[in-house]
Design an enzyme around this catalytic site. Structure first.
Site: not given
Length: 349
Positions: A56, A69, A201, A226-227, A293
Site C-alpha cells: 500500500e 508511506k 491479530t 483488521g486493515d 485501520v
C-alpha cells in the site's frame, strides 16, 4: 542532500529518549494533527492486493508538508522468518516539492499505531481504567502495552495468542516495566474482568476473535488487527452493541470491522471527539469501539515528530537523492562533467 533516518538511527533516538517518552511525544503530535483534520488531503490508501498479502501507499498533505508511506502486510512472512509488516516513508516540502527526509517506518509504524490507539482510548475508555486484555501477542503487542501504560495508566495485562511462544516473548519483553502479566489459555479467559480489550491479530481473513458473549458493559475495545477487505476480528453482533469510532469512514468501510455492516451504518469520527465537537463515551456502561485501520495523517504525524527528533539529536545520515545542477535548466550538463574518483576507479581509469 536529504536526511535519512535509518533503522540504527531510529533505534538510537528511541533508546536515548526512552520509549515511554517517545510514545508520549508522538501521541501529542498525533492528537494535534487530528485536531487539524480539515487541513489534510484525505483519500483511502492505494492498495495492491495479492493472494498472500497487500502492498500500500498512504499519502497526505496539510498544505505545507507532504508525506507518504510505503507499507506491506504479509501474514505468511512470520513462518518464513520475515516481518509481517515493513515500511518506509518520505517527508517533503510542499513549497518546493523537494524531499526533506526519508525514513525507515517499520519500527515507526509500530510506534505510531500504539500512540494512536492510546490517544483514542484516552478519549473513549472509562476514566480510571487499569486492566487490558491483549488478544494477539505478536510484533505490535509490546508497543500497545507501553503506550496504554504511559497514556492511560494500564498496569494489568491479560494475554492470549494461538502461539504460546508469542505470549512468552511478550512477557519476557515487558518484565520489569511495571505490569502485572497473566498468560491466559483462551480469549474468554483473557477478557474476564478487564476494562479494555485490544485485538491485534495478523491473519488475512475474516476471523472471529471476539464474540458477543465475551463483551460485557463498560468496555472499550481497541480493534486494530483488521486493515484490508476480507479481514476482520470481531463478530458483527459486537459492532451492533457498541458505539463505533473510526479514523476516516471511506477507508474504514472498506477495510475495517464495519465492512460487515451496511454502507450507511452510522459511525463516529475520532477527530470530532478530540476537538470537542462530538461526544465520546455517553455513559460508564456503554461499550465503545475504536475500529482502527491506520490512516495517512498518523504517518504524517509520525514523520513530522521523527524529523523534529532527528534534528534535535543529530541522529540522521544524508542521501544524495536530488540532482541539483548549478543551473536548474541544465540537467544534462551534469552528465558532461568529469566522473568522480569512485566511478573512475570502478571504470578502471
Amino acid at each position: 542532500m536529504v536526511k535519512f533516518v535509518s533503522v540504527d538511527n531510529i533505534l538510537e533516538i528511541v533508546r536515548g529518549q526512552g520509549i515511554e517518552d517517545f510514545l508520549h511525544g508522538l501521541a501529542d503530535y498525533v492528537e494535534e494533527d487530528f485536531k487539524r483534520w480539515e487541513l489534510f488531503d484525505k483519500i483511502p490508501r492505494v492498495a495492491s492486493h495479492s493472494k498472500v498479502g497487500v502492498i500500500e501507499l498512504m499519502p497526505t498533505s496539510d498544505g505545507e508538508l507532504y508525506t507518504f508511506k510505503y507499507v506491506n502486510g504479509h501474514p505468511k512472512n512470520t513462518k518464513e522468518g520475515l516481518q509481517t509488516v515493513t515500511a518506509f516513508g518520505l517527508l517533503a516540502d510542499v513549497d518546493t516539492g523537494y524531499p526533506v527526509m526519508l525514513s525507515e517506518m517499520t519500527v515507526l509504524t509500530a510506534l505510531r499505531t500504539a500512540a494512536t490507539s492510546a490517544v483514542a482510548a484516552k478519549h473513549l475508555a472509562r476514566p480510571g481504567s487499569k486492566s487490558m486484555a491483549m488478544i494477539g501477542n505478536g510484533a505490535q503487542s509490546e508497543f500497545q502495552a507501553i503506550a496504554f501504560k504511559e497514556l492511560l495508566g494500564i498496569t494489568e495485562l491479560r494475554l492470549y495468542d494461538v502461539d504460546p511462544k508469542a505470549t512468552e516473548k511478550l512477557i519476557r519483553n515487558l518484565n520489569g516495566r511495571g505490569f502485572t502479566l497473566t498468560a491466559c489459555s483462551s480469549p474468554e479467559e483473557a477478557v474476564t474482568g478487564v476494562d479494555i480489550i485490544t485485538t491485534v491479530t495478523a491473519d488475512k481473513q475474516n476471523a472471529t476473535i471476539l464474540t458477543d458473549n465475551m463483551v460485557g458493559s463498560a468496555l472499550h475495545i481497541n480493534a486494530i488487527g483488521g486493515d484490508c477487505p476480507g479481514k476482520t476480528e470481531l463478530h458483527k453482533d459486537v459492532l451492533l452493541k457498541s458505539k463505533i469510532f473510526v479514523e476516516y469512514p471511506p477507508q474504514t468501510r472498506i477495510e475495517g470491522e464495519i465492512q460487515q455492516l451496511d454502507e450507511d451504518y452510522p459511525v463516529n469520527e475520532l477527530w470530532q471527539v478530540m476537538r470537542g465537537e462530538a461526544q465520546g463515551r455517553d455513559d460508564e456502561r456503554q461499550i465503545t469501539l475504536f475500529d482502527s485501520v491506520g490512516f495517512a495523517t498518523e504517518d504524517f504525524s509520525a514523520l513530522r515528530y521523527l524529523h523534529d527528533r532527528a534534528i534535535a539529536t543529530g541522529l540522521f545520515d544524508t542521501l544524495d537523492m536530488v540532482a541539483d545542477p548549478a543551473d536548474p535548466r541544465d540537467l544534462f550538463g551534469l552528465l558532461t562533467k568529469p566522473v568522480g574518483p569512485k566511478l573512475a576507479v570502478e571504470n578502471g581509469s
